[in-house]
Scaffold this motif. Structure first.
Motif, PDB file in Angstrom:
ATOM      1  N   LEU A 116      44.879  38.566  40.682  1.00  0.00           N
ATOM      2  CA  LEU A 116      45.645  37.835  41.693  1.00  0.00           C
ATOM      3  C   LEU A 116      44.809  36.714  42.304  1.00  0.00           C
ATOM      4  CD1 LEU A 116      47.473  40.781  43.513  1.00  0.00           C
ATOM      5  CD2 LEU A 116      48.592  38.907  42.301  1.00  0.00           C
ATOM      6  N   VAL A 117      43.538  37.001  42.571  1.00  0.00           N
ATOM      7  CA  VAL A 117      42.649  35.970  43.116  1.00  0.00           C
ATOM      8  C   VAL A 117      42.473  34.840  42.115  1.00  0.00           C
ATOM      9  CG1 VAL A 117      40.286  35.461  43.862  1.00  0.00           C
ATOM     10  CG2 VAL A 117      41.406  37.552  44.645  1.00  0.00           C
ATOM     11  N   SER A 118      42.212  35.180  40.854  1.00  0.00           N
ATOM     12  CA  SER A 118      41.952  34.154  39.835  1.00  0.00           C
ATOM     13  C   SER A 118      43.182  33.289  39.575  1.00  0.00           C
ATOM     14  CB  SER A 118      41.482  34.808  38.530  1.00  0.00           C
ATOM     15  OG  SER A 118      42.531  35.517  37.899  1.00  0.00           O
ATOM     16  N   GLU A 119      44.383  33.866  39.705  1.00  0.00           N
ATOM     17  CA  GLU A 119      45.613  33.120  39.476  1.00  0.00           C
ATOM     18  C   GLU A 119      46.023  32.276  40.687  1.00  0.00           C
ATOM     19  OE1 GLU A 119      47.844  36.061  36.244  1.00  0.00           O
ATOM     20  OE2 GLU A 119      48.521  35.998  38.325  1.00  0.00           O
ATOM     21  N   SER A 120      45.314  32.441  41.792  1.00  0.00           N
ATOM     22  CA  SER A 120      45.659  31.722  43.019  1.00  0.00           C
ATOM     23  C   SER A 120      44.819  30.473  43.227  1.00  0.00           C
ATOM     24  CB  SER A 120      45.499  32.657  44.227  1.00  0.00           C
ATOM     25  OG  SER A 120      46.327  33.801  44.098  1.00  0.00           O
ATOM     26  N   THR A 121      44.041  30.086  42.201  1.00  0.00           N
ATOM     27  CA  THR A 121      43.206  28.893  42.314  1.00  0.00           C
ATOM     28  C   THR A 121      43.014  28.282  40.942  1.00  0.00           C
ATOM     29  OG1 THR A 121      41.070  28.083  43.150  1.00  0.00           O
ATOM     30  CG2 THR A 121      41.060  30.184  41.990  1.00  0.00           C
ATOM     31  N   ASP A 122      42.474  27.065  40.895  1.00  0.00           N
ATOM     32  CA  ASP A 122      42.146  26.453  39.611  1.00  0.00           C
ATOM     33  C   ASP A 122      40.727  26.839  39.203  1.00  0.00           C
ATOM     34  OD1 ASP A 122      40.228  24.387  40.763  1.00  0.00           O
ATOM     35  OD2 ASP A 122      42.083  23.864  41.804  1.00  0.00           O
TER      36      ASP A 122
END
Length: 407
Positions: A116-122
């Motif tokens: 979820l963290v990785s998908e929330s940023t570039d």
């Protein structure tokens, strides 16, 4: 970054709750149930290792069913029940059961939360995102430690462990409430595309995901190297319970030793975002290698430190190591893993580290009992230096850079 903030707040409240309890566990075991140092190591090792077996499977479930938010919620909920299990524990076996429940929850939630963290940023800000999450996590932990310190120090020595365990459940509930604000990235067709494709056709063409162990050959060579290094390093990175016991030997009582953990979490919280952003600029390797070296220096210090001031300095240094490694290594795994195996790889990373914790804690307990309190820390420092050397010689940043440039 909105999602990262709320995920960070979940960790903030959860670690607020957890760290109100964790520094007390080894003292509770030794003081109330007469546990030996070896038994403390076994309990911590079993709890961490059993939980870690779930992490890779939790990551696989994350990739397969795409229910990241629900899976993470169930893992965090286990942390709430952990507090009640501690309250009703009547022996060290009950404490072991409670610790296993807590670590099982961590094993379930870690991979889906990290995805979820990785998908929330570039990709260019991956280190910053994981650093921000870690900072909120550590701020919550530090605040929890400070609160329990104030409660205990003003109790006149008549504090009740079980009452503290009950009080620690309050922030755990607040953490679960934060899930209402987390948005999960949906996979699959867009609404426009879905309107032009027959639903039965989409269902028939949906690929069947093989078991995660059949995708091992798809792991990048650099990631395989890092997973090996993580295992070697963790064999020497025994439970923090031994740091607490070492501090007790240096003259810290049950109350003051808690402040050492506050210092550790405060340093890590303050430095996590800067270290994450630095790794985005200079590359993961250039932070991981010195991070392992700092850990080695820290453990050598624990081996020979005998004064309170030395302990304060070493817990601060341990906070610097945590800021340099924890968020950065997750960013590295997230960015180099295949997109459809991201959860599995993040889970595998945590599983490998966790599996090594059981022998690490048992070895530390045996070395402490058989050869003195300095030996387990010397052993850990040696493996950390070996990990740094392996990364320095064999890790190349080319894979990471190319994966970031395509994002």
């Amino acid at each position: 970054m909105r999602n990262v903030v709320f995920l960070g707040l979940i960790s903030f409240f959860t670690d607020f709750s957890t760290e109100m309890v964790y520094p007390l566990i080894p003292l509770y075991l030794v003081g109330t149930f007469g546990a030996t140092h070896i038994l403390v190591g076994i309990i911590e090792g079993i709890a961490e290792s059993l939980a870690s077996l779930l992490k890779v499977y939790s990551g696989y479930l994350t990739d397969r069913f795409k229910k990241k938010k629900a899976l993470a919620f169930s893992g965090y909920a286990a942390g709430l029940f952990y507090k009640f299990a501690l309250i009703f524990a009547a022996s060290w076996i009950g404490i072991l059961g409670a610790r296993v429940l807590d670590r099982l929850g961590k094993g379930i939630r870690t991979a889906p939360r990290d995805v979820l963290v990785s998908e929330s940023t570039d990709k260019e800000n991956m280190g910053k995102a994981f650093g921000l999450h870690k900072a909120l996590d550590m701020f919550g932990a530090g605040l929890g430690i400070l609160v329990v310190y104030l409660l205990i120090s003003h109790s006149g020595g008549n504090y009740d462990y079980k009452r503290l365990f009950l009080f620690s459940a309050i922030p755990a509930v607040l953490g679960l409430f934060m899930f209402f604000f987390v948005k999960e990235k949906k996979s699959g067709l867009t609404a426009a595309a879905a309107g032009t494709v027959n639903a039965d056709t989409v269902k028939k063409e949906k690929p069947v995901r093989p078991p995660f162990w059949k995708n091992i050959d798809k792991i990048d060579g650099q990631l395989k190297l890092y997973l090996l290094v993580v295992f070697i390093f963790t064999l020497g990175n025994s439970s923090k319970a031994f740091m607490i016991l070492k501090a007790s030997d240096a003259g810290f009582n049950e109350v003051n030793v808690i402040l050492l953990f506050f210092i550790y979490h405060a340093v890590a919280a303050i430095l996590s975002v800067p270290m994450g952003k630095l790794s985005d600029k200079i590359g993961r390797k250039n932070l991981l290698v010195p991070g392992y070296i700092i850990f080695a220096v820290c453990y050598i210090g624990f081996a020979f430190a005998e004064t309170k001031m030395a302990m304060i300095s070493l817990f601060s240094l341990y906070g610097l190591y945590t800021a340099m490694i924890t968020g950065v290594e997750r960013a590295f795994v997230a960015e180099i893993a295949p997109e459809n195996l991201k959860g599995t790889m993040l889970g595998l990373h945590s599983t490998i580290a966790g599996i090594a914790l059981l022998p690490a804690s048992i070895i530390a307990g045996i070395l402490w009992t058989g050869f003195g309190s300095s030996v387990p820390f010397i052993f850990g420092a040696s493996l950390s230096l070996l990990a740094a050397v392996l990364l320095f010689i064999f890790m190349t940043p080319k894979k990471v850079i190319s994966s970031r440039s395509t994002g």
